[in-house]
Motif scaffolding. Structure first.
Motif, PDB file in Angstrom:
ATOM      1  N   ALA A  62       0.836  -1.197   0.000  1.00 53.44           N
ATOM      2  CA  ALA A  62       0.000   0.000   0.000  1.00 53.44           C
ATOM      3  C   ALA A  62       0.872   1.249   0.000  1.00 53.44           C
ATOM      4  CB  ALA A  62      -0.921   0.000   1.221  1.00 53.44           C
ATOM      5  N   GLU A  63       0.316   2.324  -0.548  1.00 55.29           N
ATOM      6  CA  GLU A  63       1.061   3.576  -0.566  1.00 55.29           C
ATOM      7  C   GLU A  63       1.276   4.083   0.853  1.00 55.29           C
ATOM      8  OE1 GLU A  63      -0.087   6.673  -3.174  1.00 55.29           O
ATOM      9  OE2 GLU A  63      -0.811   5.275  -4.685  1.00 55.29           O
ATOM     10  N   VAL A  64       2.328   4.866   1.024  1.00 56.21           N
ATOM     11  CA  VAL A  64       2.622   5.441   2.334  1.00 56.21           C
ATOM     12  C   VAL A  64       1.533   6.437   2.685  1.00 56.21           C
ATOM     13  CG1 VAL A  64       4.261   6.848   3.629  1.00 56.21           C
ATOM     14  CG2 VAL A  64       5.091   5.124   2.041  1.00 56.21           C
ATOM     15  N   ASP A  65       0.972   6.286   3.847  1.00 58.79           N
ATOM     16  CA  ASP A  65      -0.068   7.165   4.339  1.00 58.79           C
ATOM     17  C   ASP A  65       0.542   8.487   4.783  1.00 58.79           C
ATOM     18  OD1 ASP A  65      -1.792   8.080   6.911  1.00 58.79           O
ATOM     19  OD2 ASP A  65      -3.067   7.041   5.448  1.00 58.79           O
ATOM     20  N   GLU A  66      -0.235   9.555   4.710  1.00 61.56           N
ATOM     21  CA  GLU A  66       0.238  10.875   5.133  1.00 61.56           C
ATOM     22  C   GLU A  66       0.759  10.849   6.565  1.00 61.56           C
ATOM     23  OE1 GLU A  66      -2.375  14.465   6.195  1.00 61.56           O
ATOM     24  OE2 GLU A  66      -1.807  14.801   4.110  1.00 61.56           O
ATOM     25  N   ASP A  67       0.143  10.047   7.429  1.00 58.66           N
ATOM     26  CA  ASP A  67       0.579   9.971   8.824  1.00 58.66           C
ATOM     27  C   ASP A  67       1.933   9.304   8.979  1.00 58.66           C
ATOM     28  OD1 ASP A  67      -1.618  11.309   9.790  1.00 58.66           O
ATOM     29  OD2 ASP A  67      -2.769   9.483  10.131  1.00 58.66           O
ATOM     30  N   ASP A  68       2.418   8.609   7.937  1.00 62.97           N
ATOM     31  CA  ASP A  68       3.717   7.949   7.987  1.00 62.97           C
ATOM     32  C   ASP A  68       4.856   8.863   7.556  1.00 62.97           C
ATOM     33  OD1 ASP A  68       2.657   5.527   8.842  1.00 62.97           O
ATOM     34  OD2 ASP A  68       2.303   4.854   6.788  1.00 62.97           O
ATOM     35  N   LEU A  69       4.545  10.050   7.047  1.00 61.25           N
ATOM     36  CA  LEU A  69       5.585  10.948   6.562  1.00 61.25           C
ATOM     37  C   LEU A  69       6.282  11.631   7.730  1.00 61.25           C
ATOM     38  CD1 LEU A  69       3.783  12.605   3.543  1.00 61.25           C
ATOM     39  CD2 LEU A  69       5.560  10.863   3.480  1.00 61.25           C
ATOM     40  N   ARG A  70       7.599  11.660   7.658  1.00 63.03           N
ATOM     41  CA  ARG A  70       8.396  12.299   8.709  1.00 63.03           C
ATOM     42  C   ARG A  70       9.385  13.271   8.078  1.00 63.03           C
ATOM     43  NH1 ARG A  70       4.679  10.689  11.099  1.00 63.03           N
ATOM     44  NH2 ARG A  70       4.663   9.151  12.748  1.00 63.03           N
ATOM     45  N   VAL A  71       9.634  14.367   8.774  1.00 63.21           N
ATOM     46  CA  VAL A  71      10.579  15.372   8.307  1.00 63.21           C
ATOM     47  C   VAL A  71      11.987  14.814   8.467  1.00 63.21           C
ATOM     48  CG1 VAL A  71      11.509  17.685   8.707  1.00 63.21           C
ATOM     49  CG2 VAL A  71       9.044  17.281   8.852  1.00 63.21           C
ATOM     50  N   VAL A  72      12.713  14.716   7.354  1.00 62.00           N
ATOM     51  CA  VAL A  72      14.088  14.222   7.389  1.00 62.00           C
ATOM     52  C   VAL A  72      15.078  15.299   6.970  1.00 62.00           C
ATOM     53  CG1 VAL A  72      13.462  11.798   7.056  1.00 62.00           C
ATOM     54  CG2 VAL A  72      13.917  13.240   5.049  1.00 62.00           C
ATOM     55  N   GLY A  73      14.586  16.419   6.443  1.00 64.33           N
ATOM     56  CA  GLY A  73      15.485  17.487   6.025  1.00 64.33           C
ATOM     57  C   GLY A  73      14.849  18.853   6.178  1.00 64.33           C
ATOM     58  N   LEU A  74      15.674  19.829   6.510  1.00 67.69           N
ATOM     59  CA  LEU A  74      15.239  21.217   6.623  1.00 67.69           C
ATOM     60  C   LEU A  74      16.348  22.073   6.039  1.00 67.69           C
ATOM     61  CD1 LEU A  74      13.102  23.214   7.664  1.00 67.69           C
ATOM     62  CD2 LEU A  74      14.297  23.212   9.857  1.00 67.69           C
ATOM     63  N   SER A  75      16.014  22.841   5.018  1.00 72.89           N
ATOM     64  CA  SER A  75      17.011  23.656   4.348  1.00 72.89           C
ATOM     65  C   SER A  75      16.471  25.053   4.118  1.00 72.89           C
ATOM     66  CB  SER A  75      17.392  23.020   3.003  1.00 72.89           C
ATOM     67  OG  SER A  75      18.349  23.820   2.343  1.00 72.89           O
ATOM     68  N   VAL A  76      17.022  26.002   4.836  1.00 77.91           N
ATOM     69  CA  VAL A  76      16.651  27.407   4.688  1.00 77.91           C
ATOM     70  C   VAL A  76      17.948  28.188   4.638  1.00 77.91           C
ATOM     71  CG1 VAL A  76      15.304  29.330   5.588  1.00 77.91           C
ATOM     72  CG2 VAL A  76      14.540  26.991   6.002  1.00 77.91           C
ATOM     73  N   ARG A  77      18.516  28.254   3.438  1.00 81.27           N
ATOM     74  CA  ARG A  77      19.797  28.945   3.251  1.00 81.27           C
ATOM     75  C   ARG A  77      19.562  30.424   3.036  1.00 81.27           C
ATOM     76  NH1 ARG A  77      24.333  25.882   0.398  1.00 81.27           N
ATOM     77  NH2 ARG A  77      24.828  28.046   0.139  1.00 81.27           N
ATOM     78  N   LEU A 109      21.209  25.497   7.310  1.00 80.36           N
ATOM     79  CA  LEU A 109      20.805  26.860   7.630  1.00 80.36           C
ATOM     80  C   LEU A 109      21.966  27.813   7.384  1.00 80.36           C
ATOM     81  CD1 LEU A 109      18.897  26.054  10.944  1.00 80.36           C
ATOM     82  CD2 LEU A 109      17.921  26.338   8.663  1.00 80.36           C
ATOM     83  N   SER A 110      22.809  27.452   6.445  1.00 82.05           N
ATOM     84  CA  SER A 110      24.003  28.251   6.171  1.00 82.05           C
ATOM     85  C   SER A 110      23.636  29.623   5.602  1.00 82.05           C
ATOM     86  CB  SER A 110      24.927  27.504   5.208  1.00 82.05           C
ATOM     87  OG  SER A 110      24.259  27.201   4.002  1.00 82.05           O
TER      88      SER A 110
END
Length: 117
Positions: A62-77, A109-110
């Motif tokens: 089955a496709e990944v449910d929205e509740d299974d999504l986790r933040v693995v990256g954050l990029s605000v340069r 965050l460079s």
């Protein structure tokens, strides 16, 4: 500001969203609020600079449910291409709530003006 209604069953008063996901939404909201950024929509994985990945394993394919999504990256340069720096420029201290992003693998965050201990 719009309010989310997908994490609480108002009839029973119980939290219906996974606590880990609820904490990641909270951490990101605090981050964006701290630096006075507006985010649109309820899907935190579509917010600027956020990368998500489905961490759920589904044996049935089955496709990944929205509740299974986790933040693995954050990029605000910060914007280093503009001499007058009109782009993103985070100034100040990072909120401690970022610690709630327990699946975070990469953060960039460079070129910002961050301070604090």
């Amino acid at each position: 500001m719009a309010t989310r209604g997908d994490f609480l069953d108002v009839t029973s008063g119980t939290v219906t969203m996974d606590v880990e996901r609820l904490l990641q939404i909270y951490a990101l909201k605090v981050f964006y609020f701290t630096f006075e950024w507006a985010v649109e929509g309820d899907d935190e994985c579509a917010w600027p600079g956020v990368t998500c990945r489905g961490l759920g394993v589904h044996a049935d394919g089955a496709e990944v449910d929205e509740d299974d999504l986790r933040v693995v990256g954050l990029s605000v340069r910060g914007d280093v291409s503009s001499a007058d720096r009109r782009g993103v420029d985070l100034v100040g201290a990072l909120p401690l709530e970022l610690a709630f992003l327990i699946n975070l693998e990469q953060i960039d965050l460079s070129h910002n003006r961050l301070d604090g201990e």
